[in-house]
Design a protein around this motif. Structure first.
Motif, PDB file in Angstrom:
ATOM      1  N   ALA A  59      99.143  35.372  -5.587  1.00 33.66           N
ATOM      2  CA  ALA A  59      98.714  36.702  -5.146  1.00 33.66           C
ATOM      3  C   ALA A  59      97.228  36.606  -4.821  1.00 33.66           C
ATOM      4  CB  ALA A  59      98.978  37.732  -6.227  1.00 33.66           C
ATOM      5  N   LEU A  60      96.937  36.244  -3.584  1.00 38.49           N
ATOM      6  CA  LEU A  60      95.559  36.084  -3.124  1.00 38.49           C
ATOM      7  C   LEU A  60      95.076  37.401  -2.534  1.00 38.49           C
ATOM      8  CD1 LEU A  60      96.054  32.637  -1.374  1.00 38.49           C
ATOM      9  CD2 LEU A  60      95.028  33.057  -3.608  1.00 38.49           C
ATOM     10  N   PRO A  61      93.766  37.591  -2.425  1.00 43.78           N
ATOM     11  CA  PRO A  61      93.250  38.829  -1.834  1.00 43.78           C
ATOM     12  C   PRO A  61      93.826  39.059  -0.431  1.00 43.78           C
ATOM     13  CG  PRO A  61      91.477  37.600  -2.861  1.00 43.78           C
ATOM     14  CD  PRO A  61      92.697  36.710  -2.886  1.00 43.78           C
ATOM     15  N   GLY A  62      94.545  40.153  -0.261  1.00 43.85           N
ATOM     16  CA  GLY A  62      95.083  40.516   1.042  1.00 43.85           C
ATOM     17  C   GLY A  62      96.387  39.848   1.437  1.00 43.85           C
ATOM     18  N   GLN A  63      96.913  38.945   0.618  1.00 44.65           N
ATOM     19  CA  GLN A  63      98.149  38.272   0.991  1.00 44.65           C
ATOM     20  C   GLN A  63      98.826  37.634  -0.219  1.00 44.65           C
ATOM     21  OE1 GLN A  63      97.639  34.813   3.475  1.00 44.65           O
ATOM     22  NE2 GLN A  63      95.671  34.319   2.564  1.00 44.65           N
ATOM     23  N   VAL A  64     100.112  37.377  -0.074  1.00 48.23           N
ATOM     24  CA  VAL A  64     100.861  36.625  -1.077  1.00 48.23           C
ATOM     25  C   VAL A  64     101.333  35.359  -0.390  1.00 48.23           C
ATOM     26  CG1 VAL A  64     102.923  36.580  -2.526  1.00 48.23           C
ATOM     27  CG2 VAL A  64     101.591  38.684  -2.330  1.00 48.23           C
ATOM     28  N   ARG A  65     101.060  34.215  -0.990  1.00 52.67           N
ATOM     29  CA  ARG A  65     101.464  32.918  -0.428  1.00 52.67           C
ATOM     30  C   ARG A  65     102.502  32.275  -1.325  1.00 52.67           C
ATOM     31  NH1 ARG A  65      97.562  30.266   2.922  1.00 52.67           N
ATOM     32  NH2 ARG A  65      99.241  28.759   3.219  1.00 52.67           N
ATOM     33  N   VAL A  66     103.521  31.692  -0.720  1.00 50.22           N
ATOM     34  CA  VAL A  66     104.535  30.938  -1.452  1.00 50.22           C
ATOM     35  C   VAL A  66     104.518  29.527  -0.880  1.00 50.22           C
ATOM     36  CG1 VAL A  66     106.965  30.757  -2.088  1.00 50.22           C
ATOM     37  CG2 VAL A  66     105.923  33.012  -1.781  1.00 50.22           C
ATOM     38  N   VAL A  67     104.233  28.546  -1.738  1.00 47.35           N
ATOM     39  CA  VAL A  67     104.125  27.158  -1.291  1.00 47.35           C
ATOM     40  C   VAL A  67     104.865  26.235  -2.254  1.00 47.35           C
ATOM     41  CG1 VAL A  67     101.909  27.523  -0.138  1.00 47.35           C
ATOM     42  CG2 VAL A  67     101.945  26.773  -2.502  1.00 47.35           C
ATOM     43  N   ARG A  68     105.314  25.098  -1.732  1.00 44.52           N
ATOM     44  CA  ARG A  68     105.910  24.054  -2.556  1.00 44.52           C
ATOM     45  C   ARG A  68     104.917  22.900  -2.610  1.00 44.52           C
ATOM     46  NH1 ARG A  68     110.696  23.437  -0.364  1.00 44.52           N
ATOM     47  NH2 ARG A  68     111.619  24.857  -1.841  1.00 44.52           N
ATOM     48  N   VAL A  69     104.648  22.415  -3.802  1.00 44.40           N
ATOM     49  CA  VAL A  69     103.705  21.313  -4.005  1.00 44.40           C
ATOM     50  C   VAL A  69     104.317  20.033  -3.447  1.00 44.40           C
ATOM     51  CG1 VAL A  69     102.439  19.974  -5.717  1.00 44.40           C
ATOM     52  CG2 VAL A  69     102.775  22.428  -6.063  1.00 44.40           C
ATOM     53  N   ALA A  70     103.624  19.397  -2.507  1.00 41.95           N
ATOM     54  CA  ALA A  70     104.085  18.150  -1.904  1.00 41.95           C
ATOM     55  C   ALA A  70     103.425  16.944  -2.563  1.00 41.95           C
ATOM     56  CB  ALA A  70     103.811  18.146  -0.411  1.00 41.95           C
ATOM     57  N   SER A  71     102.175  17.128  -3.000  1.00 39.51           N
ATOM     58  CA  SER A  71     101.407  16.032  -3.593  1.00 39.51           C
ATOM     59  C   SER A  71     100.366  16.618  -4.534  1.00 39.51           C
ATOM     60  CB  SER A  71     100.721  15.236  -2.487  1.00 39.51           C
ATOM     61  OG  SER A  71      99.882  14.233  -3.024  1.00 39.51           O
ATOM     62  N   CYS A  72      99.964  15.820  -5.516  1.00 39.35           N
ATOM     63  CA  CYS A  72      98.972  16.297  -6.487  1.00 39.35           C
ATOM     64  C   CYS A  72      97.547  16.214  -5.955  1.00 39.35           C
ATOM     65  CB  CYS A  72      99.080  15.490  -7.780  1.00 39.35           C
ATOM     66  SG  CYS A  72     100.606  15.839  -8.654  1.00 39.35           S
ATOM     67  N   GLY A  73      97.279  15.242  -5.123  1.00 40.53           N
ATOM     68  CA  GLY A  73      95.926  15.079  -4.599  1.00 40.53           C
ATOM     69  C   GLY A  73      94.996  14.461  -5.625  1.00 40.53           C
ATOM     70  N   TYR A  86     100.735  20.631   0.296  1.00 42.35           N
ATOM     71  CA  TYR A  86     101.762  21.645   0.089  1.00 42.35           C
ATOM     72  C   TYR A  86     102.547  21.919   1.369  1.00 42.35           C
ATOM     73  CZ  TYR A  86      98.343  24.770   2.265  1.00 42.35           C
ATOM     74  OH  TYR A  86      97.444  25.348   3.125  1.00 42.35           O
ATOM     75  N   ASP A  87     103.737  22.487   1.176  1.00 38.10           N
ATOM     76  CA  ASP A  87     104.566  22.975   2.273  1.00 38.10           C
ATOM     77  C   ASP A  87     104.574  24.491   2.176  1.00 38.10           C
ATOM     78  OD1 ASP A  87     105.381  20.349   3.077  1.00 38.10           O
ATOM     79  OD2 ASP A  87     106.789  20.336   1.407  1.00 38.10           O
ATOM     80  N   ASP A  88     104.202  25.163   3.239  1.00 39.58           N
ATOM     81  CA  ASP A  88     104.164  26.621   3.256  1.00 39.58           C
ATOM     82  C   ASP A  88     105.593  27.144   3.429  1.00 39.58           C
ATOM     83  OD1 ASP A  88     103.557  29.296   3.535  1.00 39.58           O
ATOM     84  OD2 ASP A  88     101.914  28.941   4.932  1.00 39.58           O
ATOM     85  N   LEU A  89     106.080  27.880   2.439  1.00 35.14           N
ATOM     86  CA  LEU A  89     107.442  28.397   2.500  1.00 35.14           C
ATOM     87  C   LEU A  89     107.523  29.747   3.209  1.00 35.14           C
ATOM     88  CD1 LEU A  89     108.663  27.434  -1.077  1.00 35.14           C
ATOM     89  CD2 LEU A  89     108.894  26.157   1.054  1.00 35.14           C
ATOM     90  N   GLU A  90     106.391  30.298   3.597  1.00 31.00           N
ATOM     91  CA  GLU A  90     106.345  31.573   4.300  1.00 31.00           C
ATOM     92  C   GLU A  90     105.951  31.363   5.767  1.00 31.00           C
ATOM     93  OE1 GLU A  90     106.908  34.804   3.118  1.00 31.00           O
ATOM     94  OE2 GLU A  90     107.712  33.819   1.354  1.00 31.00           O
ATOM     95  N   ALA A  91     106.158  30.159   6.288  1.00 32.08           N
ATOM     96  CA  ALA A  91     105.703  29.834   7.636  1.00 32.08           C
ATOM     97  C   ALA A  91     106.518  30.545   8.724  1.00 32.08           C
ATOM     98  CB  ALA A  91     105.748  28.335   7.870  1.00 32.08           C
ATOM     99  N   ALA A  92     107.764  30.930   8.403  1.00 34.52           N
ATOM    100  CA  ALA A  92     108.607  31.591   9.389  1.00 34.52           C
ATOM    101  C   ALA A  92     108.097  33.003   9.660  1.00 34.52           C
ATOM    102  CB  ALA A  92     110.045  31.639   8.899  1.00 34.52           C
TER     103      ALA A  92
END
Length: 96
Positions: A59-73, A86-92
């Motif tokens: 829950a970021l300021p002004g938006q909600v992001r849903v992502v899947r972790v692809a790598s730890c970095g 990460y892979d953005d699951l809200e890209a559609a």
């Protein structure tokens, strides 16, 4: 042993590495404020372990992001490197 460290990372560090937060202290505040869900469960501890395949709802300021972790970095790099974490699951597109 060094390879094992690449399989998991602290949640606050990952949010910083993936550039969802400008500083680690901002990521700590986001987590402690109850604004992060890990695999559907609210997380309030910045040191919670995150692994590839986990799903985060932020829950970021002004938006909600849903992502899947692809790598730890391993570091906070340029934006292109951060986006590979990460892979953005809200890209559609939403709605019709």
């Amino acid at each position: 042993m060094a390879g094992e460290d690449q399989d998991a990372v602290r949640l606050d560090k990952w949010l910083f590495f993936a550039r969802f937060c400008k500083t680690r202290s901002v990521s700590v505040a986001l987590i402690e404020g109850g604004k992060v869900r890990l695999n559907g469960t609210r997380v309030t501890k910045p040191g919670h372990v995150l692994r590839p395949g986990d799903t985060l709802t932020l829950a970021l300021p002004g938006q909600v992001r849903v992502v899947r972790v692809a790598s730890c970095g391993a570091r906070r790099g340029p934006a292109t490197e951060a986006q590979a974490l990460y892979d953005d699951l809200e890209a559609a597109p939403r709605g019709e």
